[in-house]
Each structure stands twice: as C-alpha cells, then as structure tokens.
Design a protein around this motif. Sequence first.
Motif, short mmCIF file in Angstrom:
data_model
loop_
_atom_site.label_atom_id
_atom_site.label_comp_id
_atom_site.label_asym_id
_atom_site.label_seq_id
_atom_site.Cartn_x
_atom_site.Cartn_y
_atom_site.Cartn_z
N LEU A 11 75.83 7.82 54.69
CA LEU A 11 76.16 9.01 53.57
C LEU A 11 77.70 8.95 53.21
CD1 LEU A 11 75.17 11.45 51.87
CD2 LEU A 11 75.30 12.89 53.93
N ASP A 12 78.61 8.85 54.15
CA ASP A 12 79.90 8.52 53.76
C ASP A 12 80.17 7.59 52.65
OD1 ASP A 12 80.98 11.01 55.26
OD2 ASP A 12 81.07 9.65 57.00
N GLU A 13 79.51 6.51 52.93
CA GLU A 13 79.69 5.36 52.20
C GLU A 13 79.19 5.47 50.59
OE1 GLU A 13 80.01 1.82 55.21
OE2 GLU A 13 77.94 2.47 54.83
N MET A 14 78.01 6.41 50.67
CA MET A 14 77.34 6.61 49.36
C MET A 14 78.01 7.50 48.72
SD MET A 14 73.36 7.08 50.30
CE MET A 14 72.58 6.03 51.91
N VAL A 15 78.56 8.37 49.13
CA VAL A 15 79.62 9.46 48.55
C VAL A 15 80.81 8.77 47.90
CG1 VAL A 15 81.15 11.48 48.79
CG2 VAL A 15 78.69 11.52 49.86
#
Length: 99
Positions: free
Chosen positions: A3-7
């Motif tokens: 999720l952090d990478e997607m954000v």
Amino acid sequence: MNLDEMVDKFLSHIIVEKNLSSNTASAYKNDLNKFKIFIEKEKININKFDYENITSFLIFLKKRNYSASSVIRILSGIRNFYKFLIARGYVKNSVINIE
C-alpha cells in the motif's frame, strides 16, 4: 506491491502527470494515510475493499469527529486513488464508484 508503494506512485502521478500542487498532494497524502491506518487496523486486503468496509471506514472517521465536508473530501481522494490503481492494473476492481 504494498500500500505504501501504491500511495507513493499515486502521489507522484498527481504531481507529475496531473500537475497538481505540492499542497494538493500533501492533502491527498494525509487523507490516504487515514485510509491506510484503517486498512491496516482492520487487516483489509485493498483488492477486497467492499461496501461493508466503506461503512466501517465512515464509522471510523465519524468516531474521530471529522466534519461531513472532510469525510466527503477523504472519500473523493480514495475514489481518485482507486481510479489510478485500476488504470495501472494494481487492483482489479472497486466497489467505489469510479466514473
């Protein structure tokens, strides 16, 4: 991809490709952080976010005394985030209306 990478990819997208200001990107980041906290707390797979989860997220925000306009802004940001994720193939579909 987590999720952090997607954000991070989404934030880069709105700054570089959409030419939004750093202040707007910062607001998105803050709103998506609230979403991330909820997702991680509830152990929800981002690909399986459903109507029940939306309701739970609204309750989560209400318990933290967010105003109606803030909740609308947060949901709008999540909607744009999901539009990006679907367009890039990071998630298959979304119950969040993306049209």
